[in-house]
Design an enzyme around this catalytic site. Structure first.
Site, PDB file in Angstrom:
ATOM      1  N   PRO A   2     -45.665   3.774  -1.652  1.00  0.00           N
ATOM      2  CA  PRO A   2     -46.885   3.475  -0.890  1.00  0.00           C
ATOM      3  C   PRO A   2     -46.605   3.445   0.613  1.00  0.00           C
ATOM      4  O   PRO A   2     -45.584   2.906   1.045  1.00  0.00           O
ATOM      5  CB  PRO A   2     -47.283   2.091  -1.400  1.00  0.00           C
ATOM      6  N   GLU A   3     -47.499   4.045   1.377  1.00  0.00           N
ATOM      7  CA  GLU A   3     -47.388   4.075   2.840  1.00  0.00           C
ATOM      8  C   GLU A   3     -48.603   3.341   3.423  1.00  0.00           C
ATOM      9  O   GLU A   3     -49.355   2.712   2.688  1.00  0.00           O
ATOM     10  CB  GLU A   3     -47.318   5.529   3.325  1.00  0.00           C
ATOM     11  N   HIS A  92     -44.193  -5.702 -16.893  1.00  0.00           N
ATOM     12  CA  HIS A  92     -43.594  -5.713 -15.555  1.00  0.00           C
ATOM     13  C   HIS A  92     -44.380  -6.559 -14.562  1.00  0.00           C
ATOM     14  O   HIS A  92     -44.336  -6.331 -13.367  1.00  0.00           O
ATOM     15  CB  HIS A  92     -43.419  -4.296 -15.005  1.00  0.00           C
ATOM     16  N   ARG A 111     -40.084  -0.889 -11.392  1.00  0.00           N
ATOM     17  CA  ARG A 111     -38.724  -0.627 -10.910  1.00  0.00           C
ATOM     18  C   ARG A 111     -38.130  -1.804 -10.136  1.00  0.00           C
ATOM     19  O   ARG A 111     -36.956  -1.771  -9.790  1.00  0.00           O
ATOM     20  CB  ARG A 111     -38.723   0.641 -10.061  1.00  0.00           C
TER      21      ARG A 111
END
Ligand SMILES: [Zn+2]
Length: 277
Positions: A2-3, A92, A111
């Site tokens: 994500p930016e 998660h 992750r």
């Protein structure tokens, strides 16, 4: 990863929790709170009211009525979701902050490179020193041509490298770095010192335009990534990418060039050799 547009979309989604009180918090995976501890986060947020949610570059900062703030960084695959507190959490889910209106803020990250960090305001320089080192944010601060001219003058580093440097401009990553260079019609491989003033004007225009368009589209959700907004919805700006992920395809801007992929500082970089010089 994500930016700025994706993190800004999450920030806007989090505006609906401003004014709510956090009644309890749980941490399932210590790796997500590795910078401090699970107990620091739980003690820092329990009972406080959320007063604002800010973003700087790719960093979210939740302000509260307590003496703590909460920094969230999504890194590769982090998600911030707002759900009903009694709904089953997805796999998660590493942090849950239950609100006083039976909703819950959840940090989900397959992750686990992402982070949720509670810190006292006065400890910000020690606990999250990268916040202070960030350059101007295109949406929050705006990027002035004069600033970019000065940052580029006499430098030999490549344009793509300079755009990815968070201390020069905060929030741009691999996708938008490529799209911005294309919109500005400048090769990402160019040494920045060789970009003339007119080029810098095109570049600063492109930075603001590409990022604003991407925010309006809710960001980019790629096939291999997990980015979604707080409601679980994917972004749609990937449908408007002109170079990123289009290796070998014909340029949508000039209709002549074939998009070329190169590697700059170990990051894949895409550009059109015809309309970007
Ligand atoms: Zn082209």
């Amino acid at each position: 990863m994500p930016e700025l547009p994706e993190v800004e979309t999450v920030r806007r989604g989090l505006n609906t929790v401003v004014g709510r009180r956090i009644v309890s918090a749980t941490v399932g995976r210590d790796r997500v709170v590795r910078r401090t501890s699970a107990q620091t986060l739980i003690d820092g947020v329990t009972g406080v009211e959320i007063t604002a949610v800010q973003r700087r570059g790719k960093y979210l900062v939740i302000h509260t009525t307590g003496d703590q703030r909460v920094m969230i960084h999504l890194r590769m695959s982090g998600q911030v979701l707002i759900t009903a507190a009694d709904s089953a959490p997805p796999a998660h889910t590493h942090v849950r902050m239950t609100l006083d209106d039976r909703r819950e803020i959840r940090f989900v990250d397959p992750r686990t490179f992402g982070e949720v960090v509670a810190y006292r305001v006065r400890d910000e320089p020690e606990v999250v020193p990268e916040l202070i080192r960030l350059g101007p944010d295109p949406l929050v601060d705006g990027i002035a041509t004069k600033y970019v001219v000065a940052a580029f003058a006499g430098r030999r580093r490549r344009l793509k490298d300079a755009l990815l440097d968070q201390s020069v401009i905060a929030g741009i990553g691999n996708i938008y770095g490529d799209e911005i260079c294309h919109a500005a019609r400048i090769s990402p491989l160019r040494p920045v010192g060789s970009v003339n003033r007119r080029g810098v004007v095109r570049l600063t225009d492109a930075i603001h335009r590409v990022l604003a368009d991407a925010v309006a589209a809710g960001g980019s959700t790629l096939g291999d990534a997990q980015y979604v907004g707080v409601d679980g919805a994917a972004g749609t700006f990937q449908n408007h990418h002109r170079v990123y992920g289009r290796t070998g395809l014909r340029c949508r801007t000039c209709g002549r060039g074939l998009i070329r992929r190169t590697v700059v500082s170990q990051r894949s970089t895409h550009h059109c050799p015809v309309c970007q010089r």
